[in-house]
Scaffold this active site. Structure first.
Site, PDB file in Angstrom:
ATOM      1  N   ASN A 154       0.802  -1.231   0.000  1.00 42.91           N
ATOM      2  CA  ASN A 154       0.000   0.000   0.000  1.00 42.91           C
ATOM      3  C   ASN A 154       0.831   1.276   0.000  1.00 42.91           C
ATOM      4  OD1 ASN A 154       0.812  -0.595   2.594  1.00 42.91           O
ATOM      5  ND2 ASN A 154      -1.099   0.064   3.545  1.00 42.91           N
ATOM      6  N   GLU A 251       4.835  -4.711  11.846  1.00 41.11           N
ATOM      7  CA  GLU A 251       3.777  -3.721  11.603  1.00 41.11           C
ATOM      8  C   GLU A 251       2.679  -4.449  10.849  1.00 41.11           C
ATOM      9  OE1 GLU A 251       3.404  -0.873  12.708  1.00 41.11           O
ATOM     10  OE2 GLU A 251       5.393  -0.300  13.391  1.00 41.11           O
ATOM     11  N   GLU A 459       7.763   1.983  14.734  1.00 46.87           N
ATOM     12  CA  GLU A 459       8.505   2.667  13.687  1.00 46.87           C
ATOM     13  C   GLU A 459       8.458   4.168  13.988  1.00 46.87           C
ATOM     14  OE1 GLU A 459       6.876   0.807   9.904  1.00 46.87           O
ATOM     15  OE2 GLU A 459       8.931   0.042   9.922  1.00 46.87           O
TER      16      GLU A 459
HETATM   17  N1  LIG Z   1       1.018  -1.813  10.545  1.00 44.57           N
HETATM   18  C1  LIG Z   1       1.470  -1.283   9.435  1.00 44.57           C
HETATM   19  O1  LIG Z   1       2.316  -0.396   9.469  1.00 44.57           O
HETATM   20  C2  LIG Z   1       0.964  -1.753   8.097  1.00 44.57           C
HETATM   21  C3  LIG Z   1       1.135  -0.941   6.991  1.00 44.57           C
HETATM   22  C4  LIG Z   1       0.655  -1.375   5.751  1.00 44.57           C
HETATM   23  C5  LIG Z   1       0.018  -2.601   5.646  1.00 44.57           C
HETATM   24  N2  LIG Z   1      -0.137  -3.370   6.733  1.00 44.57           N
HETATM   25  C6  LIG Z   1      -0.853  -4.640   6.622  1.00 44.57           C
HETATM   26  O2  LIG Z   1      -0.419  -5.355   5.475  1.00 44.57           O
HETATM   27  C7  LIG Z   1      -1.473  -6.143   4.942  1.00 44.57           C
HETATM   28  C8  LIG Z   1      -1.601  -5.880   3.459  1.00 44.57           C
HETATM   29  O3  LIG Z   1      -0.388  -6.080   2.821  1.00 44.57           O
HETATM   30  P1  LIG Z   1      -0.005  -7.415   2.040  1.00 44.57           P
HETATM   31  O4  LIG Z   1      -1.227  -8.020   1.449  1.00 44.57           O
HETATM   32  O5  LIG Z   1       1.158  -7.104   1.171  1.00 44.57           O
HETATM   33  O6  LIG Z   1       0.478  -8.344   3.254  1.00 44.57           O
HETATM   34  P2  LIG Z   1       1.102  -9.806   3.188  1.00 44.57           P
HETATM   35  O7  LIG Z   1       1.208 -10.245   4.599  1.00 44.57           O
HETATM   36  O8  LIG Z   1       0.412 -10.657   2.216  1.00 44.57           O
HETATM   37  O9  LIG Z   1       2.578  -9.568   2.589  1.00 44.57           O
HETATM   38  C9  LIG Z   1       3.489  -8.685   3.199  1.00 44.57           C
HETATM   39  C10 LIG Z   1       4.886  -9.011   2.710  1.00 44.57           C
HETATM   40  O10 LIG Z   1       5.321 -10.244   3.266  1.00 44.57           O
HETATM   41  C11 LIG Z   1       5.861 -11.072   2.259  1.00 44.57           C
HETATM   42  N3  LIG Z   1       5.715 -12.464   2.687  1.00 44.57           N
HETATM   43  C12 LIG Z   1       4.637 -13.285   2.530  1.00 44.57           C
HETATM   44  N4  LIG Z   1       4.889 -14.480   3.113  1.00 44.57           N
HETATM   45  C13 LIG Z   1       6.124 -14.404   3.653  1.00 44.57           C
HETATM   46  C14 LIG Z   1       6.939 -15.324   4.391  1.00 44.57           C
HETATM   47  N5  LIG Z   1       6.519 -16.552   4.702  1.00 44.57           N
HETATM   48  N6  LIG Z   1       8.162 -14.929   4.800  1.00 44.57           N
HETATM   49  C15 LIG Z   1       8.607 -13.682   4.521  1.00 44.57           C
HETATM   50  N7  LIG Z   1       7.880 -12.782   3.815  1.00 44.57           N
HETATM   51  C16 LIG Z   1       6.649 -13.142   3.384  1.00 44.57           C
HETATM   52  C17 LIG Z   1       5.096 -10.673   1.023  1.00 44.57           C
HETATM   53  O11 LIG Z   1       5.776 -11.084  -0.145  1.00 44.57           O
HETATM   54  C18 LIG Z   1       5.018  -9.165   1.190  1.00 44.57           C
HETATM   55  O12 LIG Z   1       6.215  -8.555   0.768  1.00 44.57           O
HETATM   56  C19 LIG Z   1      -2.700  -5.733   5.713  1.00 44.57           C
HETATM   57  O13 LIG Z   1      -2.985  -6.697   6.697  1.00 44.57           O
HETATM   58  C20 LIG Z   1      -2.298  -4.428   6.375  1.00 44.57           C
HETATM   59  O14 LIG Z   1      -3.009  -4.121   7.522  1.00 44.57           O
HETATM   60  C21 LIG Z   1       0.324  -2.973   7.957  1.00 44.57           C
END
Ligand SMILES: NC(=O)c1ccc[n+]([C@@H]2O[C@H](COP(=O)([O-])OP(=O)(O)OC[C@H]3O[C@@H](n4cnc5c(N)ncnc54)[C@H](O)[C@@H]3O)[C@@H](O)[C@H]2O)c1
Length: 485
Positions: A154, A251, A459
């Site tokens: 995002n 996060e 962060e």
């Molecule tokens: N708290 C925050 O600061 C924050 C900010 C933005 C988004 N988010 C959260 O992120 C989510 C949306 O993003 P998304 O769909 O990209 O999340 P996601 O969890 O699907 O993926 C996040 C990242 O993790 C990687 N990943 C996936 N499996 C992994 C593994 N087993 N080992 C290491 N890396 C792995 C992905 O390739 C990607 O780069 C939502 O839940 C949102 O709330 C949190």
């Protein structure tokens, strides 16, 4: 207009790197559904090269003075600001978010982080602790080593900078893996850092999906992992990091409450609800998606909200008049549409939106449900789309218990004119990032992060320094050493 095609798929040891044998990753422009670029996932050999480069570069980077490190970060911040338009266009093409947003909230937020932590780098010091007999302890604040950053889709530019800036300021090096949905922006950050004078190997970018991330997390040479992503991914990454006793920052997701009391300024509360549900088409982790509105003002709130939603400008994200864009991908749009269908099925009242927009790309109307109850799926699960749930309440104690009845704890907000109540409610929230009479501001000077399942660590702000460094204490005896024999 910027050409979104990157020079190559990865940035390793100060240069672009490519290996076409990696799995192809198409980059789809969310406003049209067209492929605008293509990268290849890192092969194990490339991921290994990136970690080796970061490992090699780290001692020398840490040995530089903090002021010198900070100067490079601040120079990169200036360059990002100078190139804001071009970087914002790239962010828009990578994510589909309107240029109106990306011009003010993405590269500029990344620059803020580089500037802030660049400024702090020279001020990182240990302590001197005086002890009896002239003995003393001094502490050294030391870098952790190689850090892995893993991003969500995002805020690709911002997330790369929010992780790199404190890590590098403390003398660490980093291998950053962007989300496979948005692989373009972090490469530009790496390119700019290099141009600003960053030594080769200090900041590397490897693209790829979860398996590339997992390989980085599992590598013995890595000292710390900082993930922005969903709770299920967070659990996996935290577990894998624990096996190697690595430091983590998590996060993660949320289902944050926003409470609007009967004495609130309704226009401001509606602005907060709009920012906390529809900015970036609702794809923000800290969004206040459970909007608890006091029954005395509920109908006034809903009718004015619907009126204001009617003025949203949905359109081409590259047109600066557009203030509501598409969702990042077809998959994410379908997830949100399934939740909307569930909301209707479980008896919530649809008061705005609810449909896919009649145009190309992945546009979903800004959607509001009223009469939502705590047990409904849409009130319990993170949707990560433009779907607001409005719930009724009458009593402060009751609403606080309901607001906190979730496994998440990222953010929370309250709108009221009663100062004592505002602070009492903020103190009672089980959330890491709280707002009074506003929502979703995230300045670099303030800590950002969640409690409960929403995360570990913080962060931004001086707090982030504690998560990218550790303290060594050195005892100095000034007299003789007494031993029993
Ligand atoms: N708290 C925050 O600061 C924050 C900010 C933005 C988004 N988010 C959260 O992120 C989510 C949306 O993003 P998304 O769909 O990209 O999340 P996601 O969890 O699907 O993926 C996040 C990242 O993790 C990687 N990943 C996936 N499996 C992994 C593994 N087993 N080992 C290491 N890396 C792995 C992905 O390739 C990607 O780069 C939502 O839940 C949102 O709330 C949190």
């Amino acid at each position: 207009m910027i050409d979104p095609k990157p020079t190559a798929s990865h940035f390793i040891d100060g240069a672009y790197a490519e290996d076409d044998s990696g799995t192809p990753i198409p980059v789809i422009y969310a406003a049209t559904g067209e492929e605008i670029a293509r990268v290849h996932a890192a092969t194990p050999a490339l991921a290994d090269r990136a970690i080796a480069a970061a490992k090699r570069a780290q001692p020398e980077w840490a040995a530089m003075s903090g002021t010198e490190r900070g100067r490079i970060l601040r120079r990169a911040a200036d360059m990002i600001r100078e190139r804001n338009r071009e970087l914002s266009e790239l962010e828009t093409l990578d994510t589909g978010k309107p240029l109106q947003e990306t011009l003010v909230a993405d590269a500029t937020s990344g620059a803020d982080a580089l500037e802030y932590f660049g400024g702090l780098a020279g001020a990182l010091t240990g302590e001197h602790i005086q002890l009896p007999g002239g003995d003393f302890v001094y502490t050294r604040r030391e870098a952790l080593g190689v850090c892995v950053g893993i991003g969500a889709w995002n805020y690709p530019t911002q997330i790369a900078c929010w992780k790199a800036a404190p890590a590098l300021a403390c003398g660490n090096t980093m291998v950053f893996k962007p989300s496979e949905t948005t692989p373009l922006c972090a490469l530009k950050v790496a390119e700019i850092l290099k141009e600003a004078g960053l030594p080769d190997g200090v900041f590397n970018v490897v693209n790829g999906a979860g398996e590339v991330g997992a390989a980085l997390v599992g590598d013995d040479r890595v000292a710390k992992v900082s993930l922005t992503g969903s709770v299920p991914t967070g659990r996996k990454v935290y577990q894998a990091a624990a096996a190697g006793m690595k430091h983590v920052t998590m996060e993660l997701g949320g289902k944050s409450p926003m409470i609007v009391f009967e004495d609130a300024d309704i226009e401001n509360a509606i602005s907060g609800a709009i920012l906390g549900n529809f900015y970036s088409s609702g794809q923000i982790c800290s969004n206040g998606t459970r909007v608890f509105v006091h029954t005395d003002i509920k109908e006034a709130f809903l009718s004015r909200l619907a009126e204001r939603i009617g003025t949203a400008v949905m359109g081409d994200p590259l047109d600066e008049a557009t203030n509501f864009g598409p969702m990042v991908s077809e998959g994410q749009m379908n997830i949100a549409m399934n939740y909307i269908a569930k909301g209707v099925e479980e008896g919530a009242r649809l008061v705005a939106g609810g449909k896919r927009a009649d145009r190309g790309g992945w546009y979903l109307e800004p959607t509001v449900f009223a009469d939502v109850t705590d047990d409904m799926t849409i009130a319990r699960e993170e949707i990560f789309g433009p779907v607001m749930c409005v719930l009724d309440f009458t009593d402060e104690d009751e609403v606080m218990a309901r607001a906190n009845a979730t496994e998440y704890g990222l953010a929370a907000g309250v709108f009221t004119r009663d100062l004592a109540r505002a602070h009492r409610v903020a103190a009672g929230f089980e959330a890491g990032t709280c707002y009074i009479n506003t929502y979703n501001d995230a300045p670099v000077e303030a800590p950002f992060g969640g409690v409960k399942a929403s995360g570990v660590g913080r962060e931004n702000s001086k707090e982030a320094i504690n998560h990218y460094s550790e303290v060594k204490s050195v005892y100095v005896r000034m007299g003789d050493v007494e031993a029993p024999f």
